[in-house]
Design a protein around this motif. Sequence first.
Motif, PDB file in Angstrom:
ATOM      1  N   GLU A 381      -6.609   5.418  -1.540  1.00 30.04           N
ATOM      2  CA  GLU A 381      -6.609   6.581  -2.443  1.00 30.04           C
ATOM      3  C   GLU A 381      -7.505   7.685  -1.911  1.00 30.04           C
ATOM      4  OE1 GLU A 381      -4.606   6.965  -4.945  1.00 30.04           O
ATOM      5  OE2 GLU A 381      -3.766   4.991  -4.534  1.00 30.04           O
ATOM      6  N   LYS A 384      -5.848   9.372   1.301  1.00 27.60           N
ATOM      7  CA  LYS A 384      -4.470   9.845   1.231  1.00 27.60           C
ATOM      8  C   LYS A 384      -4.427  11.366   1.070  1.00 27.60           C
ATOM      9  CE  LYS A 384      -1.960   8.420  -2.204  1.00 27.60           C
ATOM     10  NZ  LYS A 384      -1.124   7.551  -3.044  1.00 27.60           N
ATOM     11  N   ASP A 385      -3.558  11.971   1.880  1.00 28.46           N
ATOM     12  CA  ASP A 385      -3.330  13.415   1.762  1.00 28.46           C
ATOM     13  C   ASP A 385      -2.451  13.658   0.534  1.00 28.46           C
ATOM     14  OD1 ASP A 385      -2.629  16.029   1.982  1.00 28.46           O
ATOM     15  OD2 ASP A 385      -2.141  15.963   4.119  1.00 28.46           O
ATOM     16  N   LYS A 386      -2.958  14.455  -0.394  1.00 30.49           N
ATOM     17  CA  LYS A 386      -2.240  14.647  -1.654  1.00 30.49           C
ATOM     18  C   LYS A 386      -0.909  15.346  -1.447  1.00 30.49           C
ATOM     19  CE  LYS A 386      -6.396  14.670  -4.496  1.00 30.49           C
ATOM     20  NZ  LYS A 386      -7.298  15.465  -5.332  1.00 30.49           N
ATOM     21  N   ASP A 387      -0.801  16.136  -0.363  1.00 30.29           N
ATOM     22  CA  ASP A 387       0.442  16.866  -0.127  1.00 30.29           C
ATOM     23  C   ASP A 387       1.454  16.023   0.643  1.00 30.29           C
ATOM     24  OD1 ASP A 387      -0.639  19.048  -1.373  1.00 30.29           O
ATOM     25  OD2 ASP A 387      -1.579  19.768   0.482  1.00 30.29           O
ATOM     26  N   LYS A 388       1.069  14.832   1.010  1.00 35.06           N
ATOM     27  CA  LYS A 388       1.941  14.016   1.846  1.00 35.06           C
ATOM     28  C   LYS A 388       2.277  12.718   1.116  1.00 35.06           C
ATOM     29  CE  LYS A 388       1.605  11.372   6.096  1.00 35.06           C
ATOM     30  NZ  LYS A 388       0.641  10.861   7.048  1.00 35.06           N
ATOM     31  N   ARG A 389       3.567  12.337   1.158  1.00 36.17           N
ATOM     32  CA  ARG A 389       3.975  11.091   0.514  1.00 36.17           C
ATOM     33  C   ARG A 389       3.429   9.914   1.304  1.00 36.17           C
ATOM     34  NH1 ARG A 389       8.659   8.018   0.971  1.00 36.17           N
ATOM     35  NH2 ARG A 389       9.520   9.524   2.432  1.00 36.17           N
ATOM     36  N   PHE A 390       2.776   8.999   0.612  1.00 36.25           N
ATOM     37  CA  PHE A 390       2.174   7.826   1.269  1.00 36.25           C
ATOM     38  C   PHE A 390       3.273   6.843   1.650  1.00 36.25           C
ATOM     39  CE2 PHE A 390       0.115   3.581   0.945  1.00 36.25           C
ATOM     40  CZ  PHE A 390      -0.751   3.734   2.025  1.00 36.25           C
ATOM     41  N   ARG A 391       3.326   6.464   2.932  1.00 33.47           N
ATOM     42  CA  ARG A 391       4.336   5.524   3.415  1.00 33.47           C
ATOM     43  C   ARG A 391       3.608   4.318   4.012  1.00 33.47           C
ATOM     44  NH1 ARG A 391       7.494   9.289   7.472  1.00 33.47           N
ATOM     45  NH2 ARG A 391       5.338   9.491   8.150  1.00 33.47           N
ATOM     46  N   ASP A 395       1.564   4.324   7.405  1.00 31.90           N
ATOM     47  CA  ASP A 395       0.226   4.855   7.125  1.00 31.90           C
ATOM     48  C   ASP A 395      -0.857   3.783   7.029  1.00 31.90           C
ATOM     49  OD1 ASP A 395       1.398   7.307   7.097  1.00 31.90           O
ATOM     50  OD2 ASP A 395       1.567   7.448   4.920  1.00 31.90           O
ATOM     51  N   ASP A 506      10.110  12.226   8.954  1.00 30.25           N
ATOM     52  CA  ASP A 506      11.318  11.882   8.198  1.00 30.25           C
ATOM     53  C   ASP A 506      12.151  13.145   8.041  1.00 30.25           C
ATOM     54  OD1 ASP A 506      13.270  10.968   6.539  1.00 30.25           O
ATOM     55  OD2 ASP A 506      11.916  10.007   5.102  1.00 30.25           O
TER      56      ASP A 506
END
Length: 903
Positions: A381, A384-391, A395, A506
């Motif tokens: 948490e 994690k970059d808030k603007d990027k979807r966590f994969r 990641d 992606d």
Amino acid sequence: MASVSGPAQTASASAPPLQRGIVKMVLSGCAIIVRGQPRGGPPPERQINLSNIRAGALARRAAQGQPESKDTPDEPWAFQAREFLRKKLIGKEVCFTVEYKNMHREYGMVYLGKDTTGENIAESLVSEGLATVRREGFRGNNPEQARLCDLEDQSKASKKGLWSEGGGAQTIRNIKYTIENPRNFVDSLHQKPINAIIEHVRDGSVVRALLLPDYYLVTVMLSGIKCPTFKREADGTETPEPFAAEARFFTESRLLQRDVQIILESCPNQIILGTILHPNGNITELLLKEGFARCVDWSMAVYTQGAEKLRAAERSAKERKVRIWKDYVAPTANLDQKDRQFVAKVMQVVNADAMVVKLNSGEYKTIHLSSIRPPRNEGEEKNKDKDKRFRPLYDIPYMFEAREFLRKKLIGKKVNVTVDYIRAATGPGEGTPAFPERTCATVTIGGINIAEALVSKGLATVIRYRQDDDQRSSHYDELLAAEARAIKNGKGLHSKKEVPIHRVADISGETQKAKQFLPFLQRAGRSEAVVEYVFSGSRLKLYMPKETCLITFLLAGIECPRSSRNTPGGMQVAEPFSDEAMLFTKELVLQREVEVEVESMDKAGNFIGWLHIEGVNLSVALVENALSKVHFTAERSAYYKTLVAAEEGCRQRKEKSHLDHQDKIWANYEEKPVEEVVHLSEEKERVANYKPVYVTEITDTLHFYAQDVETGSQLESLMETMRAEIAAQPPVEGSYSPRRGDYCIAKFADGEWYRARVEKVESPAKVHVFYIDYGNREVVSSTRLAPIPPAFSTRTLPVQATEYTFAFIQVPQDEDARADVVDCVVRDIQNTQCLLNVEYSGATCPHVTIQFGDTKEDVGLGLVKEGLVMVDVRKEKHLQKMLNIWRYGDFRADDADEFGYSR
């Protein structure tokens, strides 16, 4: 104190009754503890002091918490007197009379054996000069005391023991109660057995031992186990846990004051761990087998006699439900045998510790690997970059490597599954998600435990359990050992290097990015890809490893039934047999390595093209299986004729006609599951048709390549002609651009050109090639490659090196053992002419027996007889006669089960 045994017949009514017992302990040269026979628990005990004699007092340690008290040493000859009695009496039956009592002590005469005809212990001590006679208050009418006085006089005259010259100061031990650095002390012994006497048993698994010859008095805890203990209460009393007293008696009756050997194995936190070896056995294993102890993980790792023996002993006690296991219920007790152990095909790797498998029944099941935890992002948490979807796959460090390891090892392969436990479903808690019920199992392939392999590479960690938690892997110790190796070698998650970063773009649905990417993919021709997800029969998500991107890919040339999906107008209903088409595609390509040819893209940024897997065009395969029809856009394609022929074949078989819902053309459709063809050979005999071959290459997995001797002259002629042509017209260096699957010519280390096939292209400097006529592999620069002249292609002369493996043999799992076998085979048959017979087919190549060309002796049977490999038992009836001969050489014949080998 309770009587040890009832009175026996005596000589007269006035004489003290004769009683019997077993000597449990010798307190000193004149005092022993006698016990009775156990009946439903530890037996009663009593201390007997020998009448009319006195032996020296043994050393005593200063009382804890009393600063004024001091250690007292042995009196002269005290230890020798104790040892004299210990060696003579421990564990032996004696009889005794109690002549009088003083406070809490009983005094009497002790005889070795069942009656007074046995050896009089007091007389023996006095005769050896190890005790003095009490002469005060001597009564002349006491014949026993008179005899002791005579024996003492004789001992003095002979100068024995106490009466020897010098007074016996040299007989006093220098006992060492403390060790300054226990860890160094243990390490200095290098795990060599040392002689010792067990002086005290605290509980079943903790003893006090006197190490010889230096008289170190140490507390030793048995490695790998723990017995029920005695809990000390606030008032100083002790409360035994269930079976604590019985466990202590079990150890006491076998070890107390016995001569043993101890292997001191480790010293964590100043606690000395060891294994006690008695001539009659290993107490650690006995305690487990009889249900007096349980295995403990934290000290199992240092147990030098083989942790698997301890687990097997504990398992035996659990199965018999003895003592501490009386209420034991196995984690898989409610499962049928067919649900506990089965063979299944791996269809998908879900993440680094779970997979979807297909059972023989056709059912799909998710299996989790027991007792391991996949890589986790501890600061997920926070980082994690808030603007990027966590994969998670890309990641979380090492998650991708772990998934790839499993995918490459398992996808499409059959594995053995042994269910270890079912983890019950859990509801959501505070900060923890809900988990459904999980089937946790040990999965093996080719004898390799996949979880252990994953942990040893540092791609997963081992879960730690409460000691009473039995829901764990059946190979838990191997997992812990693998993790210890990974930590020691700094592998994967335990590495101090920077973690690998996967920057995967992606571009699914990203029209602008896809447009930029399209020309590159079109020019590339066939590109490598991994199928990450199957949306429907003809719509897939692909990972392009070279380009490190994810794309959506649509199959060209076909029209496939559409699955249900959300549209702006609401949920679109699935077309008939869309599920079957999706399942077909999943089973054929999901998570497999494929090749794709991109032709175009649609408005939504999805690429359209052809997908190939192991020579199969997926579009054609769907049409052949009546799950798609040919689309008019295929007319411009090179695959149009193949597609039309496939569709025509369907029509002729009357399986399908057109993809028209009105005609119910799918009504008679039944998917034919892909199954391994098993040839029934009940009636036929084994055919022995040996042909001469020349063995050219042997691999590390014990496969080998051989040339047919009959066509050897053709190969020599072709090579000679080819090299002459190349010498006349040398290829332009660097002009050839290798592609995977291409046939070419390669310049080997000897400077000569050979026919080869490109297996992988890492870079222009690193091209993996396979020499098709000899079976060896090499990584070369593209400058050492050239196009194969048409006159020397595989059409002119087929590939000459054929791959084989040994029949009836199990390849050793251990790398060192396997290397020994390979070295032996290389020495015996590489670059020699042998005789070869195909016995049965295999998944990748034929299984054969091979004989030496001169002696006609079987090479594989020789390996079995030398104990280098084990026999792989086959079920085919026509092979049984051959197998019976081979199994005579297999050392596992009698003890396979006992030592944990399974056929």
